[in-house]
Design a protein around this motif. Sequence first.
Motif, mmCIF file in Angstrom:
data_model
loop_
_atom_site.group_PDB
_atom_site.id
_atom_site.type_symbol
_atom_site.label_atom_id
_atom_site.label_comp_id
_atom_site.label_asym_id
_atom_site.label_seq_id
_atom_site.Cartn_x
_atom_site.Cartn_y
_atom_site.Cartn_z
ATOM 1 N N UNK A 111 0.921 -1.086 -0.148
ATOM 2 C CA UNK A 111 0.155 0.207 -0.423
ATOM 3 C C UNK A 111 0.837 1.452 0.401
ATOM 4 N N UNK A 112 1.884 1.303 0.675
ATOM 5 C CA UNK A 112 2.584 2.468 0.734
ATOM 6 C C UNK A 112 3.473 2.604 -1.032
ATOM 7 N N UNK A 113 4.282 1.334 -1.502
ATOM 8 C CA UNK A 113 3.796 2.310 -2.999
ATOM 9 C C UNK A 113 3.639 2.523 -3.069
ATOM 10 N N UNK A 114 1.584 2.031 -2.783
ATOM 11 C CA UNK A 114 0.745 2.277 -4.443
ATOM 12 C C UNK A 114 0.402 4.659 -4.268
ATOM 13 N N UNK A 115 0.972 4.246 -2.515
ATOM 14 C CA UNK A 115 0.797 5.442 -2.320
ATOM 15 C C UNK A 115 1.175 6.561 -2.695
ATOM 16 N N UNK A 116 2.900 5.718 -2.573
ATOM 17 C CA UNK A 116 4.164 6.648 -3.602
ATOM 18 C C UNK A 116 3.540 6.977 -4.654
ATOM 19 N N UNK A 117 3.443 6.348 -5.712
ATOM 20 C CA UNK A 117 3.107 6.287 -7.086
ATOM 21 C C UNK A 117 1.810 7.294 -7.435
ATOM 22 N N UNK A 118 0.990 7.225 -6.271
ATOM 23 C CA UNK A 118 -0.074 8.126 -6.707
ATOM 24 C C UNK A 118 0.576 9.455 -5.908
ATOM 25 N N UNK A 119 0.318 9.374 -4.869
ATOM 26 C CA UNK A 119 1.047 10.925 -4.248
ATOM 27 C C UNK A 119 2.536 11.543 -5.662
ATOM 28 N N UNK A 120 3.117 10.377 -6.204
ATOM 29 C CA UNK A 120 4.247 11.292 -7.626
ATOM 30 C C UNK A 120 3.376 11.915 -8.288
ATOM 31 N N UNK A 121 2.734 11.282 -9.078
ATOM 32 C CA UNK A 121 1.776 11.660 -9.911
ATOM 33 C C UNK A 121 0.248 12.817 -9.849
ATOM 34 N N UNK A 122 0.130 12.348 -8.871
ATOM 35 C CA UNK A 122 -0.610 14.034 -8.501
ATOM 36 C C UNK A 122 0.477 15.091 -7.948
ATOM 37 N N UNK A 123 1.324 15.437 -7.996
ATOM 38 C CA UNK A 123 2.124 16.506 -7.198
ATOM 39 C C UNK A 123 3.033 16.628 -9.101
ATOM 40 N N UNK A 124 2.391 15.903 -9.359
ATOM 41 C CA UNK A 124 3.207 16.354 -10.435
ATOM 42 C C UNK A 124 2.058 16.722 -11.918
ATOM 43 N N UNK A 125 1.020 16.308 -11.788
ATOM 44 C CA UNK A 125 0.374 16.441 -12.159
ATOM 45 C C UNK A 125 -0.875 18.822 -11.729
#
Length: 276
Positions: A111-125
């Motif tokens: 779940x941590x890896x999933x959230x990190x990927x989600x955060x990186x995508x969200x922050x970039x966008x």
Amino acid sequence: MPLFAIPFPVIDPVVISVGPLAIRWYALAYVAGLVLGWLAMRKLCEANDLWAPSQKRPSVTDLDDLLVYAALGVVLGGRIGHVLFYGFDYYRQNPLEILQVWRGGMAFHGGLIGVLLAIALFAYRRGLSTLTVLDLFAVVAPIGLFFGRMANFINQELWGRPTDVPWAFIFPRADDLPRHPSQIYEALTEGVLLLIVVGFVARRTGFRRPGLLAGVFAIGYALARSFCEFFRQPDDSEVINSVLTMGMVLSTPMLVAGIALLINALRRPALEPAAP
């Protein structure tokens, strides 16, 4: 063996059911963690004294969208991580059960890896600092961890090793041996204690040292999880040797990353706070 052990309380894992639709405590725990974390982040973003005037922080609309990103990251990452880290051989033979999330089986590190990927995508966008969003999550993540571990307790999963402590529980799904309530240990250390520690640091430094709170959380979780692993009964697939478990091994890179984030944040000067 102890003269007294606490029998597992009679808790129906289904809160309410209407026909084929069943609402389970397990699902409600994840919903509660996400919603309360989202509400807490809104309060944190509104607290001007925690931010520097030059910092760009998420808006209310951003946080609404971030909740969706986080939910997908937690559920997909947590389930995929459980399948890969803890039950690959079983799910390879029973692939349809991968979709049966309501039966339990979520890995924090996945779940941590999933959230990190989600955060990186969200922050970039959204044009936000990834470290800033990570810091926000670090403050509220223990809320979700607390509810998640209590859901593990209700589901009678991740029980502890046999023990003679007076607060031992008998988990019918395991056997008739008194065992450590390791789920409660994790709820108290990874949830309550870590929330207090990260919240205290956030109150002192705010978000003006990007990455600091994420580092504190990562270090705190890795240490708390590794400590609790001594009391939890690992599955055969989780045993590395007589001491190490998969939970400890997966926490090691998290500890290293937390130390790196902490050092990097402290090496840089803190951003100037907003004028009182």
